[in-house]
Write a protein that holds these residues in place. Structure first.
Motif, PDB file in Angstrom:
ATOM      1  N   ARG A  99      46.324  30.465 -12.800  1.00  0.00           N
ATOM      2  CA  ARG A  99      45.400  31.339 -12.064  1.00  0.00           C
ATOM      3  C   ARG A  99      45.479  32.776 -12.574  1.00  0.00           C
ATOM      4  O   ARG A  99      44.457  33.436 -12.763  1.00  0.00           O
ATOM      5  CB  ARG A  99      45.759  31.283 -10.581  1.00  0.00           C
ATOM      6  N   LYS A 100      46.692  33.246 -12.834  1.00  0.00           N
ATOM      7  CA  LYS A 100      46.869  34.614 -13.336  1.00  0.00           C
ATOM      8  C   LYS A 100      46.197  34.790 -14.699  1.00  0.00           C
ATOM      9  O   LYS A 100      45.497  35.771 -14.939  1.00  0.00           O
ATOM     10  CB  LYS A 100      48.355  34.962 -13.416  1.00  0.00           C
ATOM     11  N   SER A 101      46.395  33.826 -15.598  1.00  0.00           N
ATOM     12  CA  SER A 101      45.759  33.897 -16.920  1.00  0.00           C
ATOM     13  C   SER A 101      44.243  33.857 -16.796  1.00  0.00           C
ATOM     14  O   SER A 101      43.536  34.609 -17.467  1.00  0.00           O
ATOM     15  CB  SER A 101      46.228  32.741 -17.808  1.00  0.00           C
ATOM     16  N   PHE A 102      43.731  32.995 -15.925  1.00  0.00           N
ATOM     17  CA  PHE A 102      42.286  32.906 -15.710  1.00  0.00           C
ATOM     18  C   PHE A 102      41.737  34.236 -15.180  1.00  0.00           C
ATOM     19  O   PHE A 102      40.718  34.724 -15.654  1.00  0.00           O
ATOM     20  CB  PHE A 102      41.974  31.778 -14.725  1.00  0.00           C
ATOM     21  N   ASP A 103      42.431  34.800 -14.221  1.00  0.00           N
ATOM     22  CA  ASP A 103      41.988  36.079 -13.656  1.00  0.00           C
ATOM     23  C   ASP A 103      41.946  37.169 -14.718  1.00  0.00           C
ATOM     24  O   ASP A 103      41.014  37.968 -14.756  1.00  0.00           O
ATOM     25  CB  ASP A 103      42.887  36.501 -12.493  1.00  0.00           C
ATOM     26  N   GLU A 104      42.947  37.195 -15.602  1.00  0.00           N
ATOM     27  CA  GLU A 104      42.979  38.198 -16.673  1.00  0.00           C
ATOM     28  C   GLU A 104      41.875  37.972 -17.705  1.00  0.00           C
ATOM     29  O   GLU A 104      41.259  38.914 -18.178  1.00  0.00           O
ATOM     30  CB  GLU A 104      44.347  38.186 -17.366  1.00  0.00           C
ATOM     31  N   LEU A 105      41.627  36.710 -18.058  1.00  0.00           N
ATOM     32  CA  LEU A 105      40.631  36.387 -19.083  1.00  0.00           C
ATOM     33  C   LEU A 105      39.194  36.432 -18.576  1.00  0.00           C
ATOM     34  O   LEU A 105      38.281  36.701 -19.339  1.00  0.00           O
ATOM     35  CB  LEU A 105      40.892  34.992 -19.661  1.00  0.00           C
ATOM     36  N   VAL A 106      39.000  36.164 -17.289  1.00  0.00           N
ATOM     37  CA  VAL A 106      37.641  36.020 -16.778  1.00  0.00           C
ATOM     38  C   VAL A 106      37.338  36.997 -15.643  1.00  0.00           C
ATOM     39  O   VAL A 106      36.521  37.900 -15.799  1.00  0.00           O
ATOM     40  CB  VAL A 106      37.372  34.568 -16.307  1.00  0.00           C
ATOM     41  N   LEU A 107      37.958  36.789 -14.506  1.00  0.00           N
ATOM     42  CA  LEU A 107      37.560  37.533 -13.317  1.00  0.00           C
ATOM     43  C   LEU A 107      37.678  39.038 -13.461  1.00  0.00           C
ATOM     44  O   LEU A 107      36.795  39.768 -13.012  1.00  0.00           O
ATOM     45  CB  LEU A 107      38.362  37.068 -12.095  1.00  0.00           C
ATOM     46  N   SER A 108      38.721  39.505 -14.090  1.00  0.00           N
ATOM     47  CA  SER A 108      38.901  40.954 -14.225  1.00  0.00           C
ATOM     48  C   SER A 108      37.829  41.580 -15.128  1.00  0.00           C
ATOM     49  O   SER A 108      37.622  42.783 -15.090  1.00  0.00           O
ATOM     50  CB  SER A 108      40.287  41.275 -14.782  1.00  0.00           C
ATOM     51  N   ARG A 109      37.131  40.749 -15.895  1.00  0.00           N
ATOM     52  CA  ARG A 109      36.125  41.251 -16.841  1.00  0.00           C
ATOM     53  C   ARG A 109      34.686  41.090 -16.349  1.00  0.00           C
ATOM     54  O   ARG A 109      33.760  41.552 -16.993  1.00  0.00           O
ATOM     55  CB  ARG A 109      36.283  40.538 -18.179  1.00  0.00           C
ATOM     56  N   LEU A 110      34.519  40.408 -15.219  1.00  0.00           N
ATOM     57  CA  LEU A 110      33.172  40.206 -14.704  1.00  0.00           C
ATOM     58  C   LEU A 110      32.757  41.382 -13.826  1.00  0.00           C
ATOM     59  O   LEU A 110      33.531  41.862 -13.007  1.00  0.00           O
ATOM     60  CB  LEU A 110      33.095  38.914 -13.883  1.00  0.00           C
ATOM     61  N   SER A 111      31.524  41.803 -13.983  1.00  0.00           N
ATOM     62  CA  SER A 111      31.004  42.894 -13.161  1.00  0.00           C
ATOM     63  C   SER A 111      30.691  42.383 -11.758  1.00  0.00           C
ATOM     64  O   SER A 111      30.580  41.166 -11.535  1.00  0.00           O
ATOM     65  CB  SER A 111      29.722  43.451 -13.786  1.00  0.00           C
ATOM     66  N   ALA A 112      30.533  43.296 -10.843  1.00  0.00           N
ATOM     67  CA  ALA A 112      30.160  42.930  -9.469  1.00  0.00           C
ATOM     68  C   ALA A 112      28.832  42.176  -9.471  1.00  0.00           C
ATOM     69  O   ALA A 112      28.645  41.225  -8.711  1.00  0.00           O
ATOM     70  CB  ALA A 112      30.087  44.180  -8.597  1.00  0.00           C
ATOM     71  N   GLU A 113      27.915  42.584 -10.345  1.00  0.00           N
ATOM     72  CA  GLU A 113      26.607  41.920 -10.439  1.00  0.00           C
ATOM     73  C   GLU A 113      26.753  40.475 -10.930  1.00  0.00           C
ATOM     74  O   GLU A 113      26.108  39.573 -10.412  1.00  0.00           O
ATOM     75  CB  GLU A 113      25.678  42.704 -11.368  1.00  0.00           C
ATOM     76  N   ALA A 114      27.613  40.248 -11.930  1.00  0.00           N
ATOM     77  CA  ALA A 114      27.834  38.885 -12.434  1.00  0.00           C
ATOM     78  C   ALA A 114      28.453  38.009 -11.355  1.00  0.00           C
ATOM     79  O   ALA A 114      28.084  36.840 -11.207  1.00  0.00           O
ATOM     80  CB  ALA A 114      28.719  38.910 -13.677  1.00  0.00           C
ATOM     81  N   LEU A 115      29.387  38.552 -10.598  1.00  0.00           N
ATOM     82  CA  LEU A 115      29.988  37.802  -9.496  1.00  0.00           C
ATOM     83  C   LEU A 115      28.920  37.433  -8.469  1.00  0.00           C
ATOM     84  O   LEU A 115      28.840  36.283  -8.018  1.00  0.00           O
ATOM     85  CB  LEU A 115      31.105  38.607  -8.835  1.00  0.00           C
ATOM     86  N   LYS A 116      28.098  38.395  -8.121  1.00  0.00           N
ATOM     87  CA  LYS A 116      27.054  38.167  -7.127  1.00  0.00           C
ATOM     88  C   LYS A 116      26.065  37.101  -7.597  1.00  0.00           C
ATOM     89  O   LYS A 116      25.710  36.205  -6.839  1.00  0.00           O
ATOM     90  CB  LYS A 116      26.327  39.482  -6.845  1.00  0.00           C
ATOM     91  N   ARG A 117      25.633  37.178  -8.837  1.00  0.00           N
ATOM     92  CA  ARG A 117      24.673  36.209  -9.379  1.00  0.00           C
ATOM     93  C   ARG A 117      25.226  34.793  -9.424  1.00  0.00           C
ATOM     94  O   ARG A 117      24.475  33.827  -9.381  1.00  0.00           O
ATOM     95  CB  ARG A 117      24.231  36.607 -10.779  1.00  0.00           C
ATOM     96  N   ASN A 118      26.536  34.674  -9.516  1.00  0.00           N
ATOM     97  CA  ASN A 118      27.177  33.366  -9.550  1.00  0.00           C
ATOM     98  C   ASN A 118      27.737  32.953  -8.194  1.00  0.00           C
ATOM     99  O   ASN A 118      28.475  31.975  -8.101  1.00  0.00           O
ATOM    100  CB  ASN A 118      28.285  33.351 -10.605  1.00  0.00           C
ATOM    101  N   CYS A 119      27.393  33.708  -7.165  1.00  0.00           N
ATOM    102  CA  CYS A 119      27.838  33.403  -5.794  1.00  0.00           C
ATOM    103  C   CYS A 119      29.357  33.327  -5.692  1.00  0.00           C
ATOM    104  O   CYS A 119      29.921  32.432  -5.064  1.00  0.00           O
ATOM    105  CB  CYS A 119      27.214  32.116  -5.282  1.00  0.00           C
ATOM    106  N   ILE A 120      30.030  34.266  -6.349  1.00  0.00           N
ATOM    107  CA  ILE A 120      31.492  34.321  -6.323  1.00  0.00           C
ATOM    108  C   ILE A 120      31.904  35.545  -5.527  1.00  0.00           C
ATOM    109  O   ILE A 120      31.530  36.667  -5.864  1.00  0.00           O
ATOM    110  CB  ILE A 120      32.091  34.416  -7.747  1.00  0.00           C
ATOM    111  N   ASP A 121      32.662  35.328  -4.479  1.00  0.00           N
ATOM    112  CA  ASP A 121      33.226  36.422  -3.713  1.00  0.00           C
ATOM    113  C   ASP A 121      34.394  36.996  -4.511  1.00  0.00           C
ATOM    114  O   ASP A 121      35.168  36.242  -5.103  1.00  0.00           O
ATOM    115  CB  ASP A 121      33.715  35.912  -2.351  1.00  0.00           C
ATOM    116  N   GLU A 122      34.520  38.312  -4.557  1.00  0.00           N
ATOM    117  CA  GLU A 122      35.569  38.926  -5.387  1.00  0.00           C
ATOM    118  C   GLU A 122      36.973  38.501  -4.988  1.00  0.00           C
ATOM    119  O   GLU A 122      37.896  38.565  -5.792  1.00  0.00           O
ATOM    120  CB  GLU A 122      35.454  40.446  -5.383  1.00  0.00           C
TER     121      GLU A 122
END
Length: 127
Positions: free
Chosen positions: A8-31
């Motif tokens: 999970r930590k590696s995924f967060d570093e590679l993906v989530l930390s690099r996604l903008s708020a707009e990208a999260l919103k468009r993919n229906c992902i809560d921060e």
């Protein structure tokens, strides 16, 4: 139950930390949403990003969880990460999959039972 903390930590570093708020919103992902859970086992998830996608799935290899993460871009780059408890291995697959992982990777893809669909899950119609 498997400990997915390091994955999970590696995924967060590679993906989530690099996604903008707009990208999260468009993919229906809560921060604060946890994306790497045991519910993901043998299921594929896709996050759409400008000019590409992030495709990932969780499988068991030798009874240990392994996350396969592919960053694909229409701009000509394709990266594959294989993440487990011991760390993360990176492959540039622009010119093809390395022979040592190709069969393993595609065998897992054949056995994926379901592709999770964030848009249907959240009640948003696909177009």
């Amino acid at each position: 139950m498997h400990d997915l903390t390091k994955i999970r930590k590696s995924f967060d570093e590679l993906v989530l930390s690099r996604l903008s708020a707009e990208a999260l919103k468009r993919n229906c992902i809560d921060e604060n949403e946890e994306l790497i859970t045991e519910e993901l086992l043998n299921k594929k998830e896709i996050i759409e990003v400008p000019f590409g996608a992030i495709i990932y799935f969780l499988v068991l290899e030798d009874e240990n969880p392994v996350l396969y993460l592919e960053k694909a871009s229409r701009m000509g780059s394709d990266d594959l990460y294989i993440i487990n408890e011991d760390g993360c291995k990176y492959y540039d697959i622009y010119e093809g999959y390395p022979p040592e992982i190709k069969e393993r990777y595609f065998n897992h893809l054949e056995n994926i039972k379901e592709t999770r669909n964030r848009f249907n899950k959240k009640g948003i119609k696909e177009e």
